[in-house]
Design an enzyme around this catalytic site. Structure first.
Site, PDB file in Angstrom:
ATOM      1  N   TYR A 152       0.854  -1.041   0.019  1.00  0.00           N
ATOM      2  CA  TYR A 152       0.112  -0.033  -0.097  1.00  0.00           C
ATOM      3  C   TYR A 152       0.635   0.971   0.018  1.00  0.00           C
ATOM      4  CZ  TYR A 152      -3.613   3.373   1.606  1.00  0.00           C
ATOM      5  OH  TYR A 152      -4.265   4.405   1.744  1.00  0.00           O
ATOM      6  N   LYS A 156       1.173   4.283  -2.824  1.00  0.00           N
ATOM      7  CA  LYS A 156       0.693   5.727  -2.532  1.00  0.00           C
ATOM      8  C   LYS A 156       1.776   6.745  -2.846  1.00  0.00           C
ATOM      9  CE  LYS A 156      -3.437   5.390  -1.746  1.00  0.00           C
ATOM     10  NZ  LYS A 156      -4.393   5.893  -2.473  1.00  0.00           N
TER      11      LYS A 156
HETATM   12  N1  LIG Z   1      -9.521   6.323   5.139  1.00  0.00           N
HETATM   13  C1  LIG Z   1      -8.279   6.471   5.474  1.00  0.00           C
HETATM   14  O1  LIG Z   1      -7.853   6.575   6.664  1.00  0.00           O
HETATM   15  C2  LIG Z   1      -7.258   6.786   4.452  1.00  0.00           C
HETATM   16  C3  LIG Z   1      -5.894   7.192   4.741  1.00  0.00           C
HETATM   17  C4  LIG Z   1      -5.104   7.538   3.601  1.00  0.00           C
HETATM   18  C5  LIG Z   1      -5.524   7.319   2.348  1.00  0.00           C
HETATM   19  N2  LIG Z   1      -6.911   6.964   2.080  1.00  0.00           N
HETATM   20  C6  LIG Z   1      -7.174   7.036   0.712  1.00  0.00           C
HETATM   21  O2  LIG Z   1      -8.402   7.632   0.505  1.00  0.00           O
HETATM   22  C7  LIG Z   1      -8.815   7.043  -0.690  1.00  0.00           C
HETATM   23  C8  LIG Z   1     -10.516   6.740  -0.336  1.00  0.00           C
HETATM   24  O3  LIG Z   1     -10.706   5.648   0.499  1.00  0.00           O
HETATM   25  P1  LIG Z   1     -11.587   5.680   1.759  1.00  0.00           P
HETATM   26  O4  LIG Z   1     -10.910   5.431   2.976  1.00  0.00           O
HETATM   27  O5  LIG Z   1     -12.767   6.533   1.514  1.00  0.00           O
HETATM   28  O6  LIG Z   1     -12.084   4.160   1.466  1.00  0.00           O
HETATM   29  P2  LIG Z   1     -13.513   3.669   0.943  1.00  0.00           P
HETATM   30  O7  LIG Z   1     -13.487   2.028   0.706  1.00  0.00           O
HETATM   31  O8  LIG Z   1     -14.777   4.138   1.631  1.00  0.00           O
HETATM   32  O9  LIG Z   1     -13.307   4.331  -0.607  1.00  0.00           O
HETATM   33  C9  LIG Z   1     -12.833   3.799  -1.407  1.00  0.00           C
HETATM   34  C10 LIG Z   1     -13.914   3.719  -2.656  1.00  0.00           C
HETATM   35  O10 LIG Z   1     -13.196   2.998  -3.828  1.00  0.00           O
HETATM   36  C11 LIG Z   1     -13.990   2.285  -4.644  1.00  0.00           C
HETATM   37  N3  LIG Z   1     -13.453   1.401  -5.456  1.00  0.00           N
HETATM   38  C12 LIG Z   1     -12.650   0.145  -5.169  1.00  0.00           C
HETATM   39  N4  LIG Z   1     -12.132  -0.129  -6.261  1.00  0.00           N
HETATM   40  C13 LIG Z   1     -12.569   0.410  -7.270  1.00  0.00           C
HETATM   41  C14 LIG Z   1     -12.146   0.435  -8.710  1.00  0.00           C
HETATM   42  N5  LIG Z   1     -11.752  -0.549  -9.335  1.00  0.00           N
HETATM   43  N6  LIG Z   1     -13.080   1.160  -9.330  1.00  0.00           N
HETATM   44  C15 LIG Z   1     -13.577   2.220  -8.848  1.00  0.00           C
HETATM   45  N7  LIG Z   1     -13.960   2.464  -7.568  1.00  0.00           N
HETATM   46  C16 LIG Z   1     -13.126   1.488  -6.753  1.00  0.00           C
HETATM   47  C17 LIG Z   1     -14.790   1.456  -3.406  1.00  0.00           C
HETATM   48  O11 LIG Z   1     -16.050   0.738  -3.909  1.00  0.00           O
HETATM   49  C18 LIG Z   1     -14.964   2.547  -2.244  1.00  0.00           C
HETATM   50  O12 LIG Z   1     -16.082   3.054  -2.419  1.00  0.00           O
HETATM   51  C19 LIG Z   1      -8.195   5.844  -1.150  1.00  0.00           C
HETATM   52  O13 LIG Z   1      -7.203   6.214  -2.183  1.00  0.00           O
HETATM   53  C20 LIG Z   1      -7.557   5.320   0.157  1.00  0.00           C
HETATM   54  O14 LIG Z   1      -6.132   4.834  -0.045  1.00  0.00           O
HETATM   55  C21 LIG Z   1      -7.617   6.763   2.900  1.00  0.00           C
END
Ligand SMILES: NC(=O)c1ccc[n+]([C@@H]2O[C@H](COP(=O)([O-])OP(=O)(O)OC[C@H]3O[C@@H](n4cnc5c(N)ncnc54)[C@H](O)[C@@H]3O)[C@@H](O)[C@H]2O)c1
Length: 266
Positions: A152, A156
């Site tokens: 991961y 990133k």
């Molecule tokens: N939540 C955290 O603490 C956190 C921290 C750092 C980075 N992020 C990043 O933020 C972004 C959003 O994550 P989140 O935490 O809201 O999680 P989340 O799982 O709620 O949202 C991610 C969304 O992406 C969708 N997805 C997955 N595969 C896909 C594909 N092939 N095509 C289109 N959509 C797809 C999922 O269905 C989901 O709704 C991600 O890139 C994640 O790596 C999250």
């Protein structure tokens, strides 16, 4: 960029941070389109956010799916002004030797190939128009690697590097690029990540999750002010300083005696 009335497309917006970004742009008066691999989740968020938000089922790993979705968004709203490549997945916290090649390929396909495809599809027309903005969701792990989260973190770092590079390419054309580096934020991903943890640790972590709409509001400000880096969780500053200090400390004499070096722009 004044985002009011602009067309904003957010991938992976069927919950969590993507939904927060979409909500914040809608609050600021933009026309918002939410995409997600789960079309029902995207539609549910569009309905919750209201203000004319529209939803598309879309797989960020597929060029055909991107092309089809782009046609749909343009038919509804016209050309996209702001593209937010936010869709992403994580992997379980495990030593890398316990991660399979399929898991590695999947995380790279969604987190890196997906961002490449989105930028690749829209950057040419933004350049030609002399306006537009791309926001790519990296992670605090896109600057701070984390043991047991190697693949991961690698994905990133790739997002951070790609984004900063195309930021240099696009700036002369009046197109902005921003990188969002979230720390812990409430979402299906972060809540799912806690699944196997003891209840007291789960409760402690749950209390430290930021609400996604605040990240969205930071993204809107960054687009309005054309900021490259979007830091929503400044509590990581000391760890970042320690990493950069270690890197600085490794700079010394060149490996080849009397080597002049110097950067050449191509
Ligand atoms: N939540 C955290 O603490 C956190 C921290 C750092 C980075 N992020 C990043 O933020 C972004 C959003 O994550 P989140 O935490 O809201 O999680 P989340 O799982 O709620 O949202 C991610 C969304 O992406 C969708 N997805 C997955 N595969 C896909 C594909 N092939 N095509 C289109 N959509 C797809 C999922 O269905 C989901 O709704 C991600 O890139 C994640 O790596 C999250």
């Amino acid at each position: 960029m004044d985002v009011s009335g602009k067309v904003v497309l957010v991938t992976g917006g069927g919950g969590g941070i993507g939904a927060g970004i979409t909500e914040a742009f809608a609050e600021a008066g933009a026309k918002v389109a939410i995409t997600d691999i789960n079309g029902d989740w995207a539609q549910a968020e569009a309905t919750r956010i209201g203000r004319g938000a529209i939803a598309f089922q879309h797989d960020v790993t597929s060029p055909e799916s991107w092309a089809q979705m782009k046609t749909g968004v343009e038919a509804a709203f016209g050309p996209v002004d702001v593209l937010c490549n936010n869709a992403g997945i994580s992997l379980p916290f495990k030593p890398m030797e316990d991660i399979t090649l399929d898991q590695f390929d999947r995380v790279m396909a969604i987190n890196v190939r997906g961002v490449f495809l989105g930028c690749h599809l829209f950057m040419g027309e933004m350049k030609a128009r002399g306006s537009g903005h791309i926001v790519n969701t990296s992670s605090v792990n896109g600057q701070l690697p984390h043991g047991t989260f190697a693949c991961y973190s690698a994905s990133k770092f790739a997002v951070s590097g790609l984004s900063e590079s195309i930021g240099q390419e696009l700036a002369p054309f009046g197109v902005g690029v921003s990188i969002l580096y979230p720390g812990l934020t409430r979402s299906r991903m972060s809540e799912g990540q806690m699944h196997d943890l003891p209840d007291d640790i789960k409760a402690a972590i749950a209390g430290k999750m930021m609400e996604p709409v605040w990240l969205g509001r930071a993204v809107v400000r960054a687009v309005q002010e054309n900021q490259l880096h979007i830091i929503t969780h400044p509590d990581h500053l000391d760890a970042l300083k320690a990493r950069v200090d270690a890197l600085y400390a490794a700079f010394g004499e060149p490996a080849q005696p009397d080597f002049a070096g110097g950067r050449i722009d191509v």
